[in-house]
Each structure stands twice: as C-alpha cells, then as structure tokens.
Design an enzyme around this catalytic site. Structure first.
Site, PDB file in Angstrom:
ATOM      1  CG  ASP A   7      28.904 -16.988  -3.630  1.00  0.00           C
ATOM      2  OD1 ASP A   7      29.092 -16.868  -4.858  1.00  0.00           O
ATOM      3  OD2 ASP A   7      28.426 -18.017  -3.110  1.00  0.00           O
ATOM      4  CD  GLU A  67      32.285 -16.933  -6.979  1.00  0.00           C
ATOM      5  OE1 GLU A  67      33.268 -17.665  -6.857  1.00  0.00           O
ATOM      6  OE2 GLU A  67      31.166 -17.210  -6.522  1.00  0.00           O
ATOM      7  CG  ASP A 139      25.209 -19.628  -0.222  1.00  0.00           C
ATOM      8  OD1 ASP A 139      25.498 -19.908  -1.397  1.00  0.00           O
ATOM      9  OD2 ASP A 139      24.179 -20.027   0.347  1.00  0.00           O
TER      10      ASP A 139
END
Length: 170
Positions: A7, A67, A139
């Site tokens: 991420d 992502e 996160d």
C-alpha cells in the site's frame, strides 16, 4: 505461494506477506516502511527502496501486488504518492518478482464485499481472513488486503489460463 501486498505512501508504505495454499491463506508478517519527511524527496525515495528491498530479501515472495493510486484533488499530493508507488512497483520488479496492480475499490470489494468499505471494516475482515494476525498499522492492514485480493484474483486467473497452457503444450 508467498505474496507481498503493498500500500504505497510517501510517509508510510504498508506491506503485508501472506502464504497461499489452495484456498487457504495464512499471515506471515506485516508492517510499514517509513521515510523521513524532513529529508529531500530523493532521499525519502531511497529510504522506501531500501526498506522494501530488505522485506523482499527477508520474506522472499513469489509475487507482489500494489494498490493503484486514486486521483486526488491536490495534484501535488497525488504526484508525491505516484513517486512512492513507482518505488513500490520497481523494487519487486528489480528482484524478478511479478507485480500485479489493483484498484482501491477492487481490493475493498474482494476483501469486504463492498467497494467503498471503511478502514475499520477492512481491518476486521483482514483479521477474520488471517486468524491470529496482529496488524501493526492501518497501512499494513491495507497492504494485507491487497495481498488477499491478489490471492483471490491470481488463483482465478491461473484456473482460467490452465486449459490454455495445457492446449499449448499439445
């Protein structure tokens, strides 16, 4: 198969490693790589690169998933996030690891069942899907969700491609 989910973020890049055996998922590790906001941009990107390289060296994933960046109203923030995302794509690629990309909505839909799920919902579902997982940060939870999404989609893609590969061998 061992999967690394990422991420990307300039200040905090979340990471999560899971094992996939058939339909079974298990948690290996998770955390976040941090960059020092007081340092110049190039040095911050080096910090992210070095941190992600250490994670890959330690956990030896077979594949990675990152992502995708959503477009933000603040162009400067979006560009900075794009730089961090570039590092997140580059590091596994340099290690010879295949890298997949997934939109935020697809990750949420794959893990929670709703494309606009809240962070708390994602964290709860990650803990449910990976029993015994103690998530280090939001996160890291998002990164684990990316890895779970890839596990689901990579498995489906493999099943679709298996007959094609078998036909090609004939």
């Amino acid at each position: 198969m061992r999967l690394l989910g990422l991420d990307p973020g300039l200040r905090h890049t979340g990471w999560g490693v899971i094992e996939v055996r058939g339909n079974r998922l298990s948690h290996v590790a998770d955390g976040a790589v941090h960059s020092d906001g007081a340092r110049p941009m190039a040095e911050r990107l080096v910090q992210l690169h070095e941190g992600l390289t250490q994670i890959i060296d330690r956990y030896r994933p077979d594949a990675a998933a990152v992502e995708e960046t959503f477009v933000n109203k603040n162009a400067s923030s979006t560009l900075k996030l794009g730089l961090a995302r570039g590092v997140a794509l580059l590091v596994p690629a340099l290690a010879g690891i295949p890298v997949a990309e997934y939109s935020t909505n697809l990750v949420k839909k794959s893990v929670v069942g709703a494309g606009h799920a809240e962070k708390q919902q994602i964290q709860r579902m990650v803990k449910l899907l990976l029993p015994g997982c103690l998530i280090e940060s939001p996160d890291a939870a998002d990164a684990l969700a990316v890895a779970i999404c890839h596990a689901h989609h990579a498995n489906t893609l493999d099943r679709w491609q298996a007959p094609v590969a078998a036909e090609a061998r004939r």
